[in-house]
Design an enzyme around this catalytic site. Structure first.
Site, PDB file in Angstrom:
ATOM      1  N   ASP A   1       0.833  -1.206   0.000  1.00 24.23           N
ATOM      2  CA  ASP A   1       0.000   0.000   0.000  1.00 24.23           C
ATOM      3  C   ASP A   1       0.864   1.251   0.000  1.00 24.23           C
ATOM      4  O   ASP A   1       0.352   2.367  -0.065  1.00 24.23           O
ATOM      5  CB  ASP A   1      -1.004   0.001   1.153  1.00 24.23           C
ATOM      6  CG  ASP A   1      -0.364  -0.043   2.531  1.00 24.23           C
ATOM      7  OD1 ASP A   1       0.876  -0.100   2.630  1.00 24.23           O
ATOM      8  OD2 ASP A   1      -1.120  -0.040   3.530  1.00 24.23           O
TER       9      ASP A   1
ATOM     10  N   ASP B   1      -0.595  -6.249   0.327  1.00 24.84           N
ATOM     11  CA  ASP B   1      -1.056  -5.550   1.526  1.00 24.84           C
ATOM     12  C   ASP B   1      -2.574  -5.476   1.550  1.00 24.84           C
ATOM     13  O   ASP B   1      -3.217  -5.224   0.521  1.00 24.84           O
ATOM     14  CB  ASP B   1      -0.514  -4.112   1.550  1.00 24.84           C
ATOM     15  CG  ASP B   1       0.824  -4.000   2.242  1.00 24.84           C
ATOM     16  OD1 ASP B   1       1.165  -4.892   3.042  1.00 24.84           O
ATOM     17  OD2 ASP B   1       1.543  -3.017   1.986  1.00 24.84           O
TER      18      ASP B   1
ATOM     19  N   GLU C   1       9.364  -3.407  10.908  1.00 22.67           N
ATOM     20  CA  GLU C   1       9.790  -2.127  10.345  1.00 22.67           C
ATOM     21  C   GLU C   1      10.260  -1.146  11.404  1.00 22.67           C
ATOM     22  O   GLU C   1       9.586  -0.924  12.415  1.00 22.67           O
ATOM     23  CB  GLU C   1       8.643  -1.494   9.546  1.00 22.67           C
ATOM     24  CG  GLU C   1       9.010  -0.153   8.910  1.00 22.67           C
ATOM     25  CD  GLU C   1       7.984   0.352   7.914  1.00 22.67           C
ATOM     26  OE1 GLU C   1       8.211   1.452   7.362  1.00 22.67           O
ATOM     27  OE2 GLU C   1       6.969  -0.335   7.675  1.00 22.67           O
TER      28      GLU C   1
ATOM     29  N   LYS D   1      -0.941  -9.397   3.646  1.00 23.73           N
ATOM     30  CA  LYS D   1      -0.231  -8.802   4.786  1.00 23.73           C
ATOM     31  C   LYS D   1      -1.142  -7.867   5.558  1.00 23.73           C
ATOM     32  O   LYS D   1      -1.781  -6.995   4.973  1.00 23.73           O
ATOM     33  CB  LYS D   1       1.023  -8.055   4.324  1.00 23.73           C
ATOM     34  CG  LYS D   1       1.814  -7.422   5.484  1.00 23.73           C
ATOM     35  CD  LYS D   1       3.231  -7.064   5.090  1.00 23.73           C
ATOM     36  CE  LYS D   1       3.315  -5.813   4.243  1.00 23.73           C
ATOM     37  NZ  LYS D   1       2.923  -4.584   5.015  1.00 23.73           N
TER      38      LYS D   1
ATOM     39  N   GLU E   1      -1.238  -5.277   9.042  1.00 21.77           N
ATOM     40  CA  GLU E   1      -0.493  -4.572  10.075  1.00 21.77           C
ATOM     41  C   GLU E   1      -1.160  -4.803  11.429  1.00 21.77           C
ATOM     42  O   GLU E   1      -2.386  -4.881  11.529  1.00 21.77           O
ATOM     43  CB  GLU E   1      -0.441  -3.076   9.775  1.00 21.77           C
ATOM     44  CG  GLU E   1       0.336  -2.732   8.511  1.00 21.77           C
ATOM     45  CD  GLU E   1       0.440  -1.232   8.285  1.00 21.77           C
ATOM     46  OE1 GLU E   1       0.077  -0.458   9.191  1.00 21.77           O
ATOM     47  OE2 GLU E   1       0.880  -0.832   7.190  1.00 21.77           O
TER      48      GLU E   1
END
Length: 260
Positions: A42, A81, A178, A109, A111
């Protein structure tokens, strides 16, 4: 490339390489160079659409770019994403994940950690492979007041480790970590059996990912400390990608200069 091969990489100590791609042309170049994973990120909100963050990227955007990348990829594992607010509850997560799989993704994926337990579990229950994303989470930049290194304090570090353990227990196959201190990333990698792919997380992760536009020096935003321009000393995109792959595989990237 497949998920089982990534596990073997971690066990053997071979580093995993990953770059973002958003179209068939770049995907085909990366694939031909032998990149292990292509992430349809993204981050396209930043580098393609010119926004300051990723919050306006839609499912339609992700599907469009995933379809394009799939057409240019033969060997690399394709991860997509799930965009902001596309996995706020379990049933929505499953519906949107299936749409990305239909578009050509082999893994999706998400978050976040324990706050999305229901979403992780429903994907596991439906045999959809999942990649987690911990540390700095770009979809939460407004909440955390910008792009900042995460896990520097004991409480923050413990939370990241706790979330990594939880994700692994829920069947997550890979975690992107990250913008965290290198020592913390090392602890996370040693704490779980699944591969940890770092971006701004030091040398001791099981692999490295960069936004391809950053790696090629095409910047439309602030350049993070962890970004290295591989095109500068190489004459073309293919050579730059090969240099990135070599640097990750021989463990010369990221050096301390590109770590926290």
């Amino acid at each position: 490339m497949n998920i089982e091969a990534l596990k073997v990489f971690k066990e053997s100590g071979e580093k995993i390489t990953c770059l973002t791609a958003y179209d068939a042309s770049f995907a085909s170049v990366f694939d031909a160079c032998g990149i292990d994973i292509i992430l349809v990120g993204d981050s396209l909100g930043n580098v393609i659409q010119g926004d300051k963050n990723t919050l306006d990227v839609s499912m339609s955007d992700m599907i469009y770019h995933m379809q394009a990348v799939a057409k240019g990829t033969q060997n690399a594992l394709r991860i997509a994403d799930m965009p902001y607010q596309s996995y706020t509850y379990a049933e929505q997560t499953l519906t949107n994940a299936k749409r990305l799989i239909m578009a050509g993704a082999q893994m999706v994926k998400l978050e976040g950690g324990c706050e999305h337990e229901a979403s992780f579990r429903i994907l596991q229950g439906n045999d959809i492979s999942v990649c987690g994303h911990l540390g700095l989470q770009p979809q939460s930049v407004v909440e955390i007041d910008g792009y900042r290194v995460q896990g520097r304090g004991k409480q923050g570090a413990n939370k990241i480790i706790k979330n990594a353990l939880a994700l692994a227990s829920w069947g997550v196959k890979v975690i992107v970590l990250e913008c965290v201190p290198a020592e913390l990333a090392k602890q996370v990698s040693q704490s779980v059996s699944i591969p940890i792919i770092g971006i701004g997380a030091g040398l001791d992760c099981d692999g490295q990912v960069l936004v391809s536009y950053d790696m090629l020096g095409v910047h439309v935003r602030h350049v993070p400390r962890f970004v290295k321009n591989f095109l500068t000393d190489n004459g073309d995109v293919k050579s730059a990608v090969n240099a990135f792959i070599k640097a990750v595989k021989d463990k010369s990237f990221p050096s301390k200069k590109y770590s926290y």
